[in-house]
Design a protein around this motif. Structure first.
Motif, mmCIF file in Angstrom:
data_model
loop_
_atom_site.group_PDB
_atom_site.id
_atom_site.type_symbol
_atom_site.label_atom_id
_atom_site.label_comp_id
_atom_site.label_asym_id
_atom_site.label_seq_id
_atom_site.Cartn_x
_atom_site.Cartn_y
_atom_site.Cartn_z
ATOM 1 N N VAL A 107 0.874 -1.178 0.000
ATOM 2 C CA VAL A 107 0.000 0.000 0.000
ATOM 3 C C VAL A 107 0.907 1.223 0.000
ATOM 4 N N ALA A 108 1.087 1.832 -1.174
ATOM 5 C CA ALA A 108 1.976 2.984 -1.324
ATOM 6 C C ALA A 108 3.395 2.609 -0.881
ATOM 7 N N GLU A 109 4.074 3.540 -0.200
ATOM 8 C CA GLU A 109 5.458 3.332 0.222
ATOM 9 C C GLU A 109 5.500 2.379 1.410
ATOM 10 N N PRO A 110 6.474 1.443 1.457
ATOM 11 C CA PRO A 110 6.533 0.545 2.628
ATOM 12 C C PRO A 110 6.807 1.347 3.896
ATOM 13 N N GLU A 111 6.228 0.908 4.998
ATOM 14 C CA GLU A 111 6.445 1.602 6.262
ATOM 15 C C GLU A 111 6.403 0.612 7.411
ATOM 16 N N ASP A 489 22.079 -7.399 5.201
ATOM 17 C CA ASP A 489 22.433 -6.333 6.140
ATOM 18 C C ASP A 489 23.816 -5.764 5.826
ATOM 19 N N GLU A 490 24.758 -6.636 5.452
ATOM 20 C CA GLU A 490 26.103 -6.167 5.131
ATOM 21 C C GLU A 490 26.106 -5.331 3.859
ATOM 22 N N ALA A 491 25.273 -5.724 2.881
ATOM 23 C CA ALA A 491 25.176 -4.934 1.647
ATOM 24 C C ALA A 491 24.627 -3.538 1.943
ATOM 25 N N ILE A 492 23.621 -3.478 2.846
ATOM 26 C CA ILE A 492 23.090 -2.171 3.260
ATOM 27 C C ILE A 492 24.169 -1.371 3.974
ATOM 28 N N LEU A 493 24.957 -2.060 4.790
ATOM 29 C CA LEU A 493 26.031 -1.395 5.529
ATOM 30 C C LEU A 493 27.023 -0.749 4.571
ATOM 31 N N HIS A 494 27.426 -1.464 3.536
ATOM 32 C CA HIS A 494 28.403 -0.908 2.591
ATOM 33 C C HIS A 494 27.829 0.309 1.878
ATOM 34 N N VAL A 664 20.143 7.745 3.619
ATOM 35 C CA VAL A 664 20.067 6.419 4.237
ATOM 36 C C VAL A 664 18.911 5.624 3.643
ATOM 37 N N ARG A 665 17.744 6.267 3.491
ATOM 38 C CA ARG A 665 16.595 5.560 2.891
ATOM 39 C C ARG A 665 16.937 5.074 1.485
ATOM 40 N N GLU A 666 17.571 5.921 0.713
ATOM 41 C CA GLU A 666 17.941 5.515 -0.651
ATOM 42 C C GLU A 666 18.929 4.351 -0.615
ATOM 43 N N ALA A 667 19.844 4.369 0.357
ATOM 44 C CA ALA A 667 20.817 3.275 0.470
ATOM 45 C C ALA A 667 20.120 1.967 0.813
ATOM 46 N N VAL A 668 19.183 2.003 1.763
ATOM 47 C CA VAL A 668 18.470 0.784 2.167
ATOM 48 C C VAL A 668 17.610 0.272 1.024
ATOM 49 N N TRP A 669 16.853 1.167 0.388
ATOM 50 C CA TRP A 669 15.918 0.730 -0.646
ATOM 51 C C TRP A 669 16.623 0.345 -1.941
ATOM 52 N N SER A 670 17.878 0.770 -2.105
ATOM 53 C CA SER A 670 18.618 0.312 -3.276
ATOM 54 C C SER A 670 18.968 -1.168 -3.154
ATOM 55 N N VAL A 671 19.017 -1.682 -1.918
ATOM 56 C CA VAL A 671 19.272 -3.106 -1.690
ATOM 57 C C VAL A 671 17.968 -3.885 -1.667
ATOM 58 N N ASN A 674 11.523 -3.120 -0.218
ATOM 59 C CA ASN A 674 10.420 -3.469 0.682
ATOM 60 C C ASN A 674 10.817 -3.406 2.155
ATOM 61 N N LEU A 675 11.935 -2.735 2.462
ATOM 62 C CA LEU A 675 12.380 -2.628 3.853
ATOM 63 C C LEU A 675 12.073 -1.237 4.395
ATOM 64 N N PRO A 676 11.010 -1.090 5.172
ATOM 65 C CA PRO A 676 10.734 0.215 5.779
ATOM 66 C C PRO A 676 11.646 0.479 6.964
ATOM 67 N N LEU A 677 11.975 1.757 7.192
ATOM 68 C CA LEU A 677 12.783 2.166 8.335
ATOM 69 C C LEU A 677 11.853 2.571 9.473
ATOM 70 N N SER A 678 12.191 2.162 10.682
ATOM 71 C CA SER A 678 11.388 2.536 11.854
ATOM 72 C C SER A 678 12.309 2.988 12.981
ATOM 73 N N SER A 679 11.708 3.571 14.017
ATOM 74 C CA SER A 679 12.452 4.049 15.197
ATOM 75 C C SER A 679 13.654 4.881 14.779
ATOM 76 N N VAL A 680 13.408 5.836 13.902
ATOM 77 C CA VAL A 680 14.489 6.686 13.396
ATOM 78 C C VAL A 680 14.756 7.788 14.426
ATOM 79 N N ASN A 681 15.885 7.695 15.108
ATOM 80 C CA ASN A 681 16.262 8.668 16.136
ATOM 81 C C ASN A 681 17.776 8.733 16.220
ATOM 82 N N THR A 682 18.262 9.798 16.831
ATOM 83 C CA THR A 682 19.668 9.804 17.207
ATOM 84 C C THR A 682 19.783 9.131 18.576
ATOM 85 N N GLU A 683 20.978 8.657 18.901
ATOM 86 C CA GLU A 683 21.194 8.063 20.215
ATOM 87 C C GLU A 683 20.985 9.108 21.314
ATOM 88 N N ASP A 684 21.173 10.375 20.969
ATOM 89 C CA ASP A 684 20.965 11.452 21.938
ATOM 90 C C ASP A 684 19.508 11.500 22.389
#
Length: 823
Positions: A107-111, A489-494, A664-671, A674-684
């Motif tokens: 349904v639209a963009e994955p989330e 996960d390693e491909a996303i990391l690179h 970051v979103r473009e990096a994840v979705w290039s791999v 269908n992988l939505p990002l959640s809990s997007v925060n800084t450690e601060d």
């Protein structure tokens, strides 16, 4: 009634003729009453108001305790859920729930959205009625039923535009097609959690259940007339039945569960919602109450001055036949009117302040949406205003409504030096103000010391503002092979490492303080354990190579994980320093030692020791943590393990910026698109959240202390200024006899400092008592910290000296000839 209206007109006329007195009095009262209204609104909304469910007092949280494992709060397991629900004699019904998140695709963009898993009885227990469709039935919750879902009102409007034909349609949640059977009402809030988007049924498979897996929270509704104690006795009766109805998991014995001595821990559901915030709120209520007392003392001083100026008028009225009761009633009426007007202004200020307070309140403050100005708050404000009116109004009444008025005519009512008795009342009020102000300032000082101590703690990571974090989940429906999960996960990391400004990155099961954790016992090789004995529980984390380095967790001894450990499934582990010191003489002695969880697991060699990580927040002790690789064989009784739901940590100077998140979103979705990002925060974000309650308490106590100091200084100023004005004749005589201005000024300054000194003594004694009660709010600071006491006392002396010195300078303007001629 006519006479009463006439008295009201006279009161308002007198107040209008003294605009400065009226304005100062109303502002002082508005500050005191308004502050109390704000804090009581929070207290009422969080602690006193019932939960927003039908017959909320009958709802209880179903917890357990395991003293054999030193666990005070143990969640329910699927095995306990079935036995408790089917065989209890105390509950109308019982439900289990678990917070979750779902990846919504198709349904639209994955989330990735917040989700809630419940058994079929959970929503009906809370009286939830859907606006469309229905909630789950017993059939929906069976293991063989087709997957279904209920969506919340906000998600229905946002994702589907409020389509009334939504019931019957399907969504793909975590790769599984689910039919939407209902929409929850707009008013639905599940306890005090962030509202979920999707609610799904548990669908436990009873035929394949084993003991353990205490990962589910429970709630129930008591039957009419049943007490919590009776329900606890009932649950204790069922515990042996649970043990005999299900087998122990592979690698564990039944005796382990029996030796845990699992018992009931039933408590009001509100306690689960509110948590331990009550003590902080009552402390704040008490501190703001002190501010009100100081405000009342200040107003009482003003009234004493005002009524003292009317002594001759009141004496004449008494001589003409006005009774003591009539004069007292008129004085009290003026006090009540001042109290009500000040409270009305304070209520208006409280309304605005409350909106600001809710906006800045910490994320950990429960029931934030229930905080408002309602009927009980208005009643509280009215009672406070009447209390304040009586408190500050009775002092001039007791002093001037009696027979002493007869002397007012003889004294002439002006230009006479006041007696010690006339000074004493105002002096006592100033002493009270100083003492209460000192208590609040010491409370604030100790909270400042606490906050500073918290910020000095080495949390186990560095520069949290430069750490960007987010979570992704690779489902088995997306990638079945567990090694390919790590490869993805390693491909996303690179891809992320190639983003400009990124200095390092990696992933693990969770970042510090994000609430992601699980705990299990850890056996140490070459240690002797009695049959069925369990070692202490340890917190488990998974870490890919480079994860701990990215976080900035210091290496104490040995090495960290590498890619050979991961892909060759080498049996290794890394532990925190407190784990190593608890079990071995030194951290380096832990290297080479072997540990495992279940008896059928491989022994794993400790290859590294890292610094302690304050995963529960810096105000609590650092838990003992064991870090495991993200890919393992034979772990926790399972043949294969891979971390599918992981948190990425990215160290970058661009952390928190939208441009970095876009890259970051473009990096994840290039791999994988269908992988939505959640809990997007800084450690601060997590770090500040861990100290938010302390900082909130500090701010509130700081505001109370500042108000108290200001009112106390104003009180001292008023006493000295009035003393100077009333001792004009004495000053004139002293100056005529050769007294110097400096000597006369020092006389009044010493008077102010004597009052301050007495107030400080009483304030220190009161602070010692109060801070012992508040000791649980402190961190690495003694409630009798001498540095704080000395600094606060010294800091109070200067404004007290200034408040005494400034009005005493008026001595220089006194003309001895004019002063004596006036007599």
């Amino acid at each position: 009634m006519g006479e009463f209206r006439n008295q009201l007109r006279q009161v308002f006329r007198r107040l209008a003729r003294a605009p400065m007195f009226t304005a100062i009095t109303l502002i002082t009262l508005a500050a005191g009453v308004g502050a109390n209204t704000v804090v009581f609104s929070v207290l009422e909304g969080v602690l006193l108001k019932p939960l927003p469910y039908p017959r909320a007092d009958d709802l209880v949280g179903v917890w357990q305790t395991a003293p054999g494992l030193n666990i005070q709060d143990l969640n329910m397991a699927p095995s306990t859920y079935f036995i408790f629900r089917e065989q209890n004699q105390s509950f109308v019904d019982l439900g289990a729930y678990q917070y979750d998140s779902n990846s919504i695709t198709g349904v639209a963009e994955p989330e990735q959205v917040r989700a809630l898993r419940v058994t079929d009885g959970t929503l009906p227990l809370l009286g939830v009625q859907p606006v469309l469709g229905r909630v789950f039935s017993r059939q929906d919750d069976s293991a063989s039923a087709a997957p279904t879902a209920v969506i919340t009102y906000g998600y229905w409007r946002r994702k589907f535009g409020g389509d009334p034909s939504i019931v019957g349609r399907t969504i793909i949640a975590d790769g599984k097609s689910r039919q939407i059977i209902g929409v929850l009402p707009k008013s639905f809030h599940f306890l005090d959690s962030e509202d979920p988007a999707v609610v799904t049924p548990m669908q436990f498979d009873r035929n394949n259940l084993k003991l353990g897996n205490y990962s589910y929270e429970g709630l129930a509704r008591l039957k009419p007339g049943v007490t919590i104690q009776q329900a606890s006795t009932d649950i204790a009766r069922l515990q042996p039945i649970v043990m005999n109805s299900f087998p122990a998991p592979e690698g564990f014995s039944l005796k382990i569960f029996q030796d845990a001595k699992i018992g009931p821990n039933i408590r009001p559901l509100k306690q689960d919602v509110v948590g331990d915030v009550g003590k902080s709120l009552w402390v704040l209520m008490g501190s703001i109450g002190m501010v009100l007392l100081i405000a009342c003392a200040n107003v009482a001083n003003l009234l004493l001055v005002r009524v003292d100026g009317r002594r001759q008028e009141l004496a004449v009225r008494g001589a003409l036949g006005a009774s003591r009761g009539r004069i007292a009633a008129e004085l009290l009426l003026e006090s009540v009117i001042l109290g009500l007007l000040g409270s009305a202004i304070g209520l208006a200020l409280a309304y605005g302040a409350l909106r600001v307070l809710v906006a800045i309140a910490p994320d950990g403050l429960p029931r934030i949406n229930d905080i408002t100005i309602n009927g009980p708050v208005l009643l509280f404000t009215l009672l406070v205003s009447l209390f304040a009116s009586a408190l500050f109004g009775c002092i001039p009444v007791l002093k001037y409504a009696g027979v002493r008025l007869n002397t007012g005519i003889r004294e002439g009512g002006r230009a006479l030096s006041q007696s010690k008795e006339q000074h004493r009342a105002r002096g006592v009020l100033v002493v009270v103000q100083v003492a209460l102000a000192l208590v609040l300032l010491i409370c604030s000082g100790l909270m400042i010391r606490t906050f500073r101590a918290l910020t000095k703690v080495e949390p186990g990571f560095s520069n949290p503002a430069e750490l960007q974090t987010f979570r992704i989940s690779i489902l088995s429906t997306e990638v079945a092979d567990r090694e390919q999960v790590v490869r993805m996960d390693e491909a996303i990391l690179h891809k992320i490492q190639a983003i400009p400004g990124v200095s390092s990155a990696s992933w693990g099961s969770g970042v510090p303080m994000d609430g992601d954790s699980n705990n299990d016992p850890v056996f140490i090789a070459d240690r002797t354990y009695a049959e069925g004995q369990l070692p202490p529980l340890r917190r488990f984390k998974r870490a890919a190579p480079g994860f701990l380095e990215t976080l900035g967790t210091p290496l104490i001894a040995g090495r960290l994980f590498n890619w050979a450990d991961t892909y060759q499934h080498l049996p290794v582990a890394v532990v925190t320093e407190n784990f190593a010191r608890e079990n071995f003489p030194t951290p380096s002695d832990a290297l080479g030692k072997r540990i495992r969880v279940a008896t059928i697991d491989d022994w794993r060699e400790i290859v590294g020791v890292v610094g302690n990580v304050f995963d529960n927040g810096v105000s609590q002790s650092a838990p003992t943590i064991v870090f495991w690789p993200v890919l393992m064989d034979r772990f926790e009784g399972e043949k294969e393990y891979v971390a599918r739901d992981v948190a990425f940590a990215i160290r970058s100077s661009r952390a928190g910026s939208e441009s970095l998140l876009k890259d970051v979103r473009e990096a994840v979705w290039s791999v994988n698109p269908n992988l939505p990002l959640s809990s997007v925060n800084t450690e601060d974000f997590f770090y500040r959240k861990s100290i938010a309650r302390t900082s909130f308490t500090l701010i509130m106590l700081g505001v109370a202390g500042s108000m108290a100091l200001l009112l106390g200084v104003v009180g001292i100023y008023g006493v000295i200024a009035y003393s100077v004005s009333q001792r004009t004749r004495e000053i004139g005589i002293r100056m005529a006899l050769g007294a110097q201005t400096r000597t006369l000024t020092g006389m009044f300054v010493r008077h102010g400092l004597r009052l301050t000194a007495v107030g400080v003594v009483f304030g220190i004694v009161a602070s010692i008592v109060v801070m012992r009660l508040m000791s649980s709010l402190l961190f690495n600071v003694s409630p009798l910290d001498p540095f704080t006491y000395v600094v606060v006392c010294a800091g109070l002396v200067f404004p007290a000296w200034l408040a005494s010195y400034v009005p005493s300078r008026r001595v220089a303007s006194v003309d001895p000839v004019e002063a004596l001629r006036g007599e």
